[in-house]
Design a protein around this motif. Sequence first.
Motif, mmCIF file in Angstrom:
data_model
loop_
_atom_site.group_PDB
_atom_site.id
_atom_site.type_symbol
_atom_site.label_atom_id
_atom_site.label_comp_id
_atom_site.label_asym_id
_atom_site.label_seq_id
_atom_site.Cartn_x
_atom_site.Cartn_y
_atom_site.Cartn_z
ATOM 1 N N VAL A 127 -13.847 0.352 -1.670
ATOM 2 C CA VAL A 127 -13.150 -0.591 -2.549
ATOM 3 C C VAL A 127 -11.689 -0.181 -2.716
ATOM 4 C CG1 VAL A 127 -13.049 -1.482 -4.913
ATOM 5 C CG2 VAL A 127 -15.234 -1.302 -3.748
ATOM 6 N N THR A 128 -11.440 1.103 -2.839
ATOM 7 C CA THR A 128 -10.073 1.591 -2.952
ATOM 8 C C THR A 128 -9.295 1.322 -1.670
ATOM 9 O OG1 THR A 128 -10.822 3.328 -4.430
ATOM 10 C CG2 THR A 128 -8.656 3.614 -3.463
ATOM 11 N N LEU A 129 -9.927 1.552 -0.528
ATOM 12 C CA LEU A 129 -9.259 1.348 0.752
ATOM 13 C C LEU A 129 -8.970 -0.126 1.035
ATOM 14 C CD1 LEU A 129 -11.253 3.832 2.995
ATOM 15 C CD2 LEU A 129 -8.929 4.094 2.141
ATOM 16 N N LEU A 130 -9.816 -1.008 0.542
ATOM 17 C CA LEU A 130 -9.611 -2.430 0.802
ATOM 18 C C LEU A 130 -8.392 -2.991 0.087
ATOM 19 C CD1 LEU A 130 -13.258 -3.808 0.777
ATOM 20 C CD2 LEU A 130 -11.791 -3.334 2.742
ATOM 21 N N GLY A 131 -7.938 -2.322 -0.948
ATOM 22 C CA GLY A 131 -6.739 -2.774 -1.664
ATOM 23 C C GLY A 131 -6.908 -4.168 -2.236
ATOM 24 N N ALA A 142 -8.017 6.852 8.326
ATOM 25 C CA ALA A 142 -6.758 6.355 8.894
ATOM 26 C C ALA A 142 -6.990 5.301 9.972
ATOM 27 C CB ALA A 142 -5.912 7.507 9.418
ATOM 28 N N PRO A 143 -7.880 5.532 10.953
ATOM 29 C CA PRO A 143 -8.120 4.452 11.929
ATOM 30 C C PRO A 143 -8.656 3.178 11.267
ATOM 31 C CG PRO A 143 -9.034 6.511 12.726
ATOM 32 C CD PRO A 143 -8.590 6.746 11.325
ATOM 33 N N PHE A 144 -9.513 3.335 10.267
ATOM 34 C CA PHE A 144 -10.029 2.170 9.542
ATOM 35 C C PHE A 144 -8.879 1.385 8.909
ATOM 36 C CE2 PHE A 144 -11.131 0.428 5.378
ATOM 37 C CZ PHE A 144 -12.058 -0.530 5.742
ATOM 38 N N LEU A 145 -7.947 2.088 8.267
ATOM 39 C CA LEU A 145 -6.830 1.412 7.614
ATOM 40 C C LEU A 145 -5.930 0.703 8.624
ATOM 41 C CD1 LEU A 145 -5.822 3.864 4.756
ATOM 42 C CD2 LEU A 145 -6.886 1.627 4.558
ATOM 43 N N VAL A 146 -5.751 1.295 9.798
ATOM 44 C CA VAL A 146 -4.932 0.650 10.829
ATOM 45 C C VAL A 146 -5.601 -0.645 11.295
ATOM 46 C CG1 VAL A 146 -4.052 0.888 13.180
ATOM 47 C CG2 VAL A 146 -3.807 2.771 11.568
ATOM 48 N N PHE A 147 -6.897 -0.581 11.617
ATOM 49 C CA PHE A 147 -7.604 -1.788 12.054
ATOM 50 C C PHE A 147 -7.682 -2.822 10.934
ATOM 51 C CE2 PHE A 147 -9.517 1.188 15.233
ATOM 52 C CZ PHE A 147 -8.902 0.606 16.334
ATOM 53 N N TYR A 171 4.816 0.832 6.995
ATOM 54 C CA TYR A 171 3.471 0.319 7.215
ATOM 55 C C TYR A 171 2.561 0.786 6.086
ATOM 56 C CZ TYR A 171 -1.081 -0.465 9.282
ATOM 57 O OH TYR A 171 -2.366 -0.875 9.491
ATOM 58 N N GLY A 172 1.811 -0.119 5.509
ATOM 59 C CA GLY A 172 0.877 0.244 4.463
ATOM 60 C C GLY A 172 -0.519 -0.297 4.692
ATOM 61 N N GLY A 173 -0.666 -1.220 5.644
ATOM 62 C CA GLY A 173 -1.979 -1.837 5.848
ATOM 63 C C GLY A 173 -2.361 -2.632 4.613
ATOM 64 N N GLY A 174 -3.551 -2.404 4.100
ATOM 65 C CA GLY A 174 -3.994 -3.064 2.874
ATOM 66 C C GLY A 174 -3.664 -2.257 1.642
ATOM 67 N N THR A 175 -2.963 -1.153 1.826
ATOM 68 C CA THR A 175 -2.639 -0.259 0.717
ATOM 69 C C THR A 175 -1.130 -0.049 0.682
ATOM 70 O OG1 THR A 175 -2.856 1.693 2.120
ATOM 71 C CG2 THR A 175 -4.841 0.944 0.992
ATOM 72 N N ILE A 176 -0.661 0.733 -0.239
ATOM 73 C CA ILE A 176 0.764 1.042 -0.284
ATOM 74 C C ILE A 176 1.076 2.109 0.774
ATOM 75 C CG2 ILE A 176 1.013 0.402 -2.716
ATOM 76 C CD1 ILE A 176 0.924 3.397 -3.389
ATOM 77 N N PRO A 177 2.319 2.202 1.239
ATOM 78 C CA PRO A 177 2.639 3.186 2.281
ATOM 79 C C PRO A 177 2.285 4.629 1.903
ATOM 80 C CG PRO A 177 4.413 1.608 2.077
ATOM 81 C CD PRO A 177 3.451 1.323 0.957
ATOM 82 N N ALA A 178 2.472 4.997 0.643
ATOM 83 C CA ALA A 178 2.149 6.367 0.237
ATOM 84 C C ALA A 178 0.654 6.633 0.361
ATOM 85 C CB ALA A 178 2.620 6.623 -1.193
ATOM 86 N N TYR A 179 -0.166 5.639 0.044
ATOM 87 C CA TYR A 179 -1.622 5.796 0.168
ATOM 88 C C TYR A 179 -2.001 5.913 1.637
ATOM 89 C CZ TYR A 179 -6.533 5.212 -0.958
ATOM 90 O OH TYR A 179 -7.876 5.410 -1.105
ATOM 91 N N MET A 180 -1.352 5.127 2.489
ATOM 92 C CA MET A 180 -1.602 5.192 3.928
ATOM 93 C C MET A 180 -1.252 6.579 4.455
ATOM 94 S SD MET A 180 -2.640 3.702 6.624
ATOM 95 C CE MET A 180 -2.568 4.062 8.358
ATOM 96 N N ALA A 207 -1.141 9.423 2.696
ATOM 97 C CA ALA A 207 -2.117 10.393 2.158
ATOM 98 C C ALA A 207 -3.454 10.271 2.868
ATOM 99 C CB ALA A 207 -2.276 10.170 0.656
ATOM 100 N N ALA A 208 -3.888 9.046 3.142
ATOM 101 C CA ALA A 208 -5.153 8.844 3.846
ATOM 102 C C ALA A 208 -5.072 9.401 5.260
ATOM 103 C CB ALA A 208 -5.503 7.359 3.869
ATOM 104 N N SER A 209 -3.942 9.223 5.914
ATOM 105 C CA SER A 209 -3.770 9.756 7.266
ATOM 106 C C SER A 209 -3.796 11.283 7.251
ATOM 107 C CB SER A 209 -2.462 9.268 7.870
ATOM 108 O OG SER A 209 -2.474 7.869 7.985
ATOM 109 N N PHE A 210 -3.155 11.875 6.261
ATOM 110 C CA PHE A 210 -3.166 13.335 6.148
ATOM 111 C C PHE A 210 -4.581 13.855 5.906
ATOM 112 C CE2 PHE A 210 -3.019 17.140 3.457
ATOM 113 C CZ PHE A 210 -2.389 18.002 4.331
ATOM 114 N N ALA A 211 -5.284 13.231 4.959
ATOM 115 C CA ALA A 211 -6.664 13.648 4.657
ATOM 116 C C ALA A 211 -7.561 13.454 5.878
ATOM 117 C CB ALA A 211 -7.203 12.861 3.462
ATOM 118 N N SER A 212 -7.349 12.371 6.597
ATOM 119 C CA SER A 212 -8.153 12.090 7.779
ATOM 120 C C SER A 212 -7.922 13.135 8.856
ATOM 121 C CB SER A 212 -7.770 10.700 8.300
ATOM 122 O OG SER A 212 -8.560 10.328 9.379
ATOM 123 N N SER A 213 -6.679 13.533 9.063
ATOM 124 C CA SER A 213 -6.404 14.537 10.100
ATOM 125 C C SER A 213 -6.938 15.909 9.706
ATOM 126 C CB SER A 213 -4.906 14.608 10.398
ATOM 127 O OG SER A 213 -4.203 15.064 9.275
#
Length: 152
Positions: free
Chosen positions: A3-7, A105-110, A133-142, A144-150
């Motif tokens: 739900v958080t990722l869907l923005g 991160a890949p989920f947010l990109v798709f 680029y923020g996808g469905g979220t704000i750029p800072a969340y994108m 942070a999600a990319s960092f956590a994912s890596s």
Amino acid sequence: MVVTLLGLHYVFNFVNTNPFERGLLIIAAFFLFKAQPKASIQGFFGLILITFAIFFFGYFTSFHQFSWGRLLNAYIALIALLLFYVIQPSEDNRLFILKWISRIAPFLVFYGFFLMIFGRSVFMQDHTGAMRYGGGTIPAYMAAASFASSVA
């Protein structure tokens, strides 16, 4: 987390989804504890200490813009996350969480591409004024999600 990722606030123009997201986190923590009823004594003690400090200093503050309502909202947001530090997940749950985080991160990109197909802008202005680029979220969340994912 989905739900958080869907923005939802961005995609469906909802005003404030924070209480809904916090509530889901607390419910998820409850189900995790029910499935794996082990709690960290240190985490529980830390939670009690933090709770005491928040309400003790809240009671004695002389700050003229202090509000118990704001304090409780912030406290619930804090508790929604801290509960996951108190509950000790099983090894299977740990691996599931790490695998899920590694796919964020890949989920947010798709998901961003999916939103773009339906006419939503996936580029948003960040706090510096730059379009990112923020996808469905704000750029800072994108970010942070990319960092956590890596890391996961």
